[in-house]
Structure formats: structure tokens, C-alpha cells
Design an enzyme around this catalytic site. Structure first.
Site, PDB file in Angstrom:
ATOM      1  N   HIS A  62       0.816  -1.214   0.000  1.00 48.60           N
ATOM      2  CA  HIS A  62       0.000   0.000   0.000  1.00 48.60           C
ATOM      3  C   HIS A  62       0.854   1.271   0.000  1.00 48.60           C
ATOM      4  O   HIS A  62       2.006   1.261   0.416  1.00 48.60           O
ATOM      5  CB  HIS A  62      -0.909   0.031   1.230  1.00 48.60           C
ATOM      6  CG  HIS A  62      -1.860  -1.116   1.291  1.00 48.60           C
ATOM      7  ND1 HIS A  62      -2.409  -1.555   2.461  1.00 48.60           N
ATOM      8  CD2 HIS A  62      -2.367  -1.928   0.316  1.00 48.60           C
ATOM      9  CE1 HIS A  62      -3.218  -2.585   2.229  1.00 48.60           C
ATOM     10  NE2 HIS A  62      -3.196  -2.829   0.934  1.00 48.60           N
ATOM     11  N   LYS A  72       5.270   5.931   8.319  1.00 45.24           N
ATOM     12  CA  LYS A  72       4.644   5.044   9.299  1.00 45.24           C
ATOM     13  C   LYS A  72       5.667   4.562  10.318  1.00 45.24           C
ATOM     14  O   LYS A  72       6.842   4.398   9.994  1.00 45.24           O
ATOM     15  CB  LYS A  72       4.053   3.805   8.609  1.00 45.24           C
ATOM     16  CG  LYS A  72       2.991   4.090   7.587  1.00 45.24           C
ATOM     17  CD  LYS A  72       2.530   2.802   6.913  1.00 45.24           C
ATOM     18  CE  LYS A  72       1.488   3.094   5.850  1.00 45.24           C
ATOM     19  NZ  LYS A  72       1.079   1.865   5.161  1.00 45.24           N
ATOM     20  N   TYR A 132       0.131   0.993  14.330  1.00 50.21           N
ATOM     21  CA  TYR A 132       1.081   1.865  13.638  1.00 50.21           C
ATOM     22  C   TYR A 132       0.611   3.306  13.627  1.00 50.21           C
ATOM     23  O   TYR A 132      -0.571   3.597  13.615  1.00 50.21           O
ATOM     24  CB  TYR A 132       1.374   1.373  12.214  1.00 50.21           C
ATOM     25  CG  TYR A 132       0.193   1.281  11.284  1.00 50.21           C
ATOM     26  CD1 TYR A 132      -0.039   2.273  10.343  1.00 50.21           C
ATOM     27  CD2 TYR A 132      -0.664   0.186  11.326  1.00 50.21           C
ATOM     28  CE1 TYR A 132      -1.105   2.183   9.469  1.00 50.21           C
ATOM     29  CE2 TYR A 132      -1.734   0.088  10.458  1.00 50.21           C
ATOM     30  CZ  TYR A 132      -1.945   1.089   9.533  1.00 50.21           C
ATOM     31  OH  TYR A 132      -3.018   1.005   8.670  1.00 50.21           O
ATOM     32  N   ASP A 170      -6.364  -5.758  -2.672  1.00 51.67           N
ATOM     33  CA  ASP A 170      -5.003  -6.246  -2.874  1.00 51.67           C
ATOM     34  C   ASP A 170      -4.923  -7.260  -4.013  1.00 51.67           C
ATOM     35  O   ASP A 170      -3.911  -7.342  -4.701  1.00 51.67           O
ATOM     36  CB  ASP A 170      -4.450  -6.830  -1.575  1.00 51.67           C
ATOM     37  CG  ASP A 170      -4.193  -5.754  -0.535  1.00 51.67           C
ATOM     38  OD1 ASP A 170      -4.072  -4.568  -0.920  1.00 51.67           O
ATOM     39  OD2 ASP A 170      -4.111  -6.078   0.660  1.00 51.67           O
TER      40      ASP A 170
END
Length: 186
Positions: A62, A72, A132, A170
Site C-alpha cells: 500500500h 509510518k 502503527y 489487494d
């Protein structure tokens, strides 16, 4: 905090110290001043938490394009993952190259992923939970994905990939050769 610079510029593996006793342990997982000492001057604006029930669950690869590109800080709070990042910054000497690291709840290691990287993971344990931080809010218009197992990337996802569990998004991701990177190096 123990910091390891990875082979892709800007990406780091950060392992916070743990203080253990008969009750368990305590660990400071984020400290803005310590991050700045490691060259990370990111201001995080959102925390996310995901749970993947089955071994072999894949989330990725992603990205969010500018102006909502995201850095991140990824950690596993339960279970284990193989976490993968791919440098897609046009002009980078490591463009198209990837790094894979194991993150698990036992070590507490965290992966800092700068903006300009594809990011994904595969679960190695059932009921794995990931937490995250990101430095930009989610934007559906800027959200994208590249095919996680595209042979052009040469990523070894491990034996768990044989029974990969994927979202429709995905499964329908863009092939790397068709991906037009919106990111620039420097």
C-alpha cells in the site's frame, strides 16, 4: 532505543528497551525527542490498529500519494509478521528495491517507513495485531496499492504466502511495471 539503519535510505528498525520484572515488562514505544536524535522528525497525526485472524494474511503493498503521503511507525502488539517495504522514490539509487524484516510482539522491534515507500506485510501467527502511527490522515483519493507478489519485485514472502488471504483491493492491485510513482527522491 536500539536503531538499525536499513539498506533503503531513511528506513530504520527501532527496538525500544524493555524493563522486565515478575509482573511482565514496561517499554516506551515512542518518544519524540529520541526519534529526533535518530533523525526522525515526523509528526504523527493518527494511530491505527489492525487484527489479522489467519496465518498468511497479506495487507499490501500500500501507499498514499501526495499530498497525503504517509510515513509510518509499525509495531506488532500480538503475534508476528514479515514486514516489507519497497523504495518507489523516482531518482533514488535503490528504486524498486525492497527490505523485509520480521516484527513480533516478543522483541517489540518497530519499523519506521518514510513516505515514498510501498508497505505491506504477511502474518506469521494467528490473531496477529499491528499498531502503527502515520503522519498524514487517510485519503481515499490518494490510496493505492501495487501487487504484493509481482515477480518484478522479487519479494520472498515465505511459506505462508502459499495460502495467502487477501482483500479484493489487494487482489486487484496494479502491477509494478504499470505503477506510476508519485514520489521523488529528495
Amino acid at each position: 532505543m536500539i536503531t538499525t539503519n536499513l539498506d533503503l535510505e531513511g528506513a530504520k528498525l527501532l527496538t525500544p528497551r524493555r524493563f522486565a520484572d515478575e509482573r511482565g515488562f514496561f517499554s516506551e514505544t515512542y518518544n519524540r525527542a529520541q526519534m529526533a536524535e535518530q533523525g526522525i522528525h515526523t509528526e504523527f497525526v493518527q494511530d491505527n490498529h489492525s487484527k489479522s485472524v489467519k496465518v498468511g494474511t497479506v495487507r499490501g503493498l500500500h501507499y498514499q500519494s501526495p499530498p497525503f503521503a504517509q510515513a509510518k511507525l509499525v509495531r506488532v502488539v500480538r503475534g508476528a509478521i514479515r514486514d516489507v517495504i519497497v523504495d518507489v522514490r523516482i531518482g533514488s539509487p535503490t528504486f524498486g528495491q525492497h527490505v523485509a524484516v520480521r516484527l513480533d510482539s516478543e522483541t517489540g522491534a518497530q519499523l519506521f517507513v518514510p513516505a515514498g515507500f510501498l508497505h505491506g506485510f504477511i502474518t506469521l501467527d494467528p490473531d496477529t495485531e499491528i499498531s502503527y502511527k502515520v503522519d498524514a490522515h487517510y485519503s481515499a483519493e490518494c490510496d493505492g496499492s501495487v501487487l504484493w507478489n509481482d515477480p518484478a519485485l522479487g519479494i520472498d514472502w515465505g511459506d505462508e504466502a502459499a495460502a495467502a488471504v487477501l482483500s479484493d483491493k489487494d487482489r486487484a492491485a496494479t502491477r509494478f511495471e504499470d505503477f506510476k510513482s508519485p514520489f521523488s527522491y529528495r
